[in-house]
Design a protein around this motif. Structure first.
Motif, PDB file in Angstrom:
ATOM      1  N   ILE A  89      -8.531   8.604  12.448  1.00  0.00           N
ATOM      2  CA  ILE A  89      -8.158  10.014  12.369  1.00  0.00           C
ATOM      3  C   ILE A  89      -9.377  10.828  11.942  1.00  0.00           C
ATOM      4  O   ILE A  89     -10.310  10.305  11.317  1.00  0.00           O
ATOM      5  N   THR A  90      -9.368  12.114  12.285  1.00  0.00           N
ATOM      6  CA  THR A  90     -10.482  12.996  11.921  1.00  0.00           C
ATOM      7  C   THR A  90     -10.322  13.473  10.489  1.00  0.00           C
ATOM      8  O   THR A  90      -9.271  13.287   9.851  1.00  0.00           O
ATOM      9  N   LYS A  91     -11.378  14.120   9.981  1.00  0.00           N
ATOM     10  CA  LYS A  91     -11.345  14.652   8.627  1.00  0.00           C
ATOM     11  C   LYS A  91     -10.234  15.698   8.482  1.00  0.00           C
ATOM     12  O   LYS A  91      -9.519  15.720   7.480  1.00  0.00           O
ATOM     13  N   GLU A  92     -10.075  16.532   9.497  1.00  0.00           N
ATOM     14  CA  GLU A  92      -9.048  17.568   9.457  1.00  0.00           C
ATOM     15  C   GLU A  92      -7.651  16.956   9.409  1.00  0.00           C
ATOM     16  O   GLU A  92      -6.789  17.394   8.645  1.00  0.00           O
ATOM     17  N   GLU A  93      -7.443  15.935  10.240  1.00  0.00           N
ATOM     18  CA  GLU A  93      -6.141  15.251  10.233  1.00  0.00           C
ATOM     19  C   GLU A  93      -5.892  14.600   8.877  1.00  0.00           C
ATOM     20  O   GLU A  93      -4.784  14.669   8.334  1.00  0.00           O
ATOM     21  N   PHE A  94      -6.940  13.958   8.338  1.00  0.00           N
ATOM     22  CA  PHE A  94      -6.811  13.318   7.037  1.00  0.00           C
ATOM     23  C   PHE A  94      -6.412  14.332   5.964  1.00  0.00           C
ATOM     24  O   PHE A  94      -5.480  14.089   5.189  1.00  0.00           O
ATOM     25  N   ASP A 133       0.840  -1.193   0.000  1.00  0.00           N
ATOM     26  CA  ASP A 133       0.000   0.000   0.000  1.00  0.00           C
ATOM     27  C   ASP A 133       0.876   1.244   0.000  1.00  0.00           C
ATOM     28  O   ASP A 133       1.905   1.295   0.663  1.00  0.00           O
ATOM     29  N   THR A 134       0.430   2.254  -0.713  1.00  0.00           N
ATOM     30  CA  THR A 134       1.117   3.533  -0.667  1.00  0.00           C
ATOM     31  C   THR A 134       0.732   4.238   0.631  1.00  0.00           C
ATOM     32  O   THR A 134      -0.221   3.847   1.310  1.00  0.00           O
ATOM     33  N   ALA A 135       1.462   5.277   0.941  1.00  0.00           N
ATOM     34  CA  ALA A 135       1.167   6.038   2.153  1.00  0.00           C
ATOM     35  C   ALA A 135      -0.245   6.611   2.097  1.00  0.00           C
ATOM     36  O   ALA A 135      -0.966   6.638   3.102  1.00  0.00           O
ATOM     37  N   LEU A 136      -0.657   7.040   0.901  1.00  0.00           N
ATOM     38  CA  LEU A 136      -2.002   7.602   0.753  1.00  0.00           C
ATOM     39  C   LEU A 136      -3.077   6.530   0.971  1.00  0.00           C
ATOM     40  O   LEU A 136      -4.114   6.795   1.583  1.00  0.00           O
ATOM     41  N   ASP A 137      -2.822   5.313   0.506  1.00  0.00           N
ATOM     42  CA  ASP A 137      -3.767   4.213   0.738  1.00  0.00           C
ATOM     43  C   ASP A 137      -3.925   3.927   2.235  1.00  0.00           C
ATOM     44  O   ASP A 137      -5.037   3.719   2.721  1.00  0.00           O
ATOM     45  N   ILE A 138      -2.802   3.913   2.931  1.00  0.00           N
ATOM     46  CA  ILE A 138      -2.849   3.670   4.377  1.00  0.00           C
ATOM     47  C   ILE A 138      -3.617   4.786   5.080  1.00  0.00           C
ATOM     48  O   ILE A 138      -4.438   4.533   5.966  1.00  0.00           O
ATOM     49  N   LEU A 139      -3.373   6.027   4.639  1.00  0.00           N
ATOM     50  CA  LEU A 139      -4.074   7.168   5.217  1.00  0.00           C
ATOM     51  C   LEU A 139      -5.582   7.063   4.997  1.00  0.00           C
ATOM     52  O   LEU A 139      -6.373   7.297   5.917  1.00  0.00           O
ATOM     53  N   LYS A 140      -5.980   6.674   3.781  1.00  0.00           N
ATOM     54  CA  LYS A 140      -7.407   6.507   3.479  1.00  0.00           C
ATOM     55  C   LYS A 140      -8.035   5.422   4.352  1.00  0.00           C
ATOM     56  O   LYS A 140      -9.165   5.571   4.826  1.00  0.00           O
ATOM     57  N   LYS A 141      -7.313   4.344   4.561  1.00  0.00           N
ATOM     58  CA  LYS A 141      -7.832   3.257   5.399  1.00  0.00           C
ATOM     59  C   LYS A 141      -7.990   3.717   6.849  1.00  0.00           C
ATOM     60  O   LYS A 141      -8.985   3.388   7.502  1.00  0.00           O
ATOM     61  N   ARG A 142      -7.013   4.482   7.332  1.00  0.00           N
ATOM     62  CA  ARG A 142      -7.106   4.976   8.714  1.00  0.00           C
ATOM     63  C   ARG A 142      -8.308   5.905   8.867  1.00  0.00           C
ATOM     64  O   ARG A 142      -9.001   5.859   9.882  1.00  0.00           O
ATOM     65  N   TYR A 143      -8.547   6.736   7.866  1.00  0.00           N
ATOM     66  CA  TYR A 143      -9.692   7.650   7.918  1.00  0.00           C
ATOM     67  C   TYR A 143     -10.999   6.857   7.859  1.00  0.00           C
ATOM     68  O   TYR A 143     -11.946   7.135   8.595  1.00  0.00           O
ATOM     69  N   ALA A 144     -11.030   5.851   7.004  1.00  0.00           N
ATOM     70  CA  ALA A 144     -12.234   5.030   6.880  1.00  0.00           C
ATOM     71  C   ALA A 144     -12.534   4.271   8.180  1.00  0.00           C
ATOM     72  O   ALA A 144     -13.704   4.065   8.525  1.00  0.00           O
ATOM     73  N   LYS A 145     -11.511   3.870   8.897  1.00  0.00           N
ATOM     74  CA  LYS A 145     -11.701   3.157  10.168  1.00  0.00           C
ATOM     75  C   LYS A 145     -12.052   4.100  11.316  1.00  0.00           C
ATOM     76  O   LYS A 145     -12.415   3.644  12.394  1.00  0.00           O
ATOM     77  N   GLY A 146     -11.909   5.403  11.078  1.00  0.00           N
ATOM     78  CA  GLY A 146     -12.204   6.356  12.127  1.00  0.00           C
ATOM     79  C   GLY A 146     -11.040   6.619  13.061  1.00  0.00           C
ATOM     80  O   GLY A 146     -11.216   7.182  14.136  1.00  0.00           O
TER      81      GLY A 146
END
Length: 74
Positions: free
Chosen positions: A59-64, A44-57
């Motif tokens: 991190i917040t929208k602002e952090e994302f 996974d790219t860093a952006l993919d990991i970030l999207k998964k973390r946001y989807a799992k809740g």
């Protein structure tokens, strides 16, 4: 008397045995390659990991958005 010589001779058995083992070895190689291909994982790219973390809740929208902007800067 003429016993069982149908024009193939004695060497034909050896030829068929070699062919059999060549096919067995090629089949094993093919199966090993299939198994190895199935075990490869795309990283996974860093952006993919970030999207998964946001989807799992996690991190917040602002952090994302902040982290996404940091990652996509060139």
């Amino acid at each position: 008397m003429f016993w069982g010589n149908h024009g193939w001779g004695m060497g034909s058995g050896a030829i068929f045995m070699v062919l059999f083992w060549v096919l067995v070895i090629l089949g094993v190689i093919y199966l090993v390659q299939l198994i190895a291909k199935g075990q490869k994982r795309e990283t996974d790219t860093a952006l993919d990991i970030l999207k998964k973390r946001y989807a799992k809740g996690e991190i917040t929208k602002e952090e994302f958005e902040k982290l996404r902007d940091d990652l996509t800067k060139t």
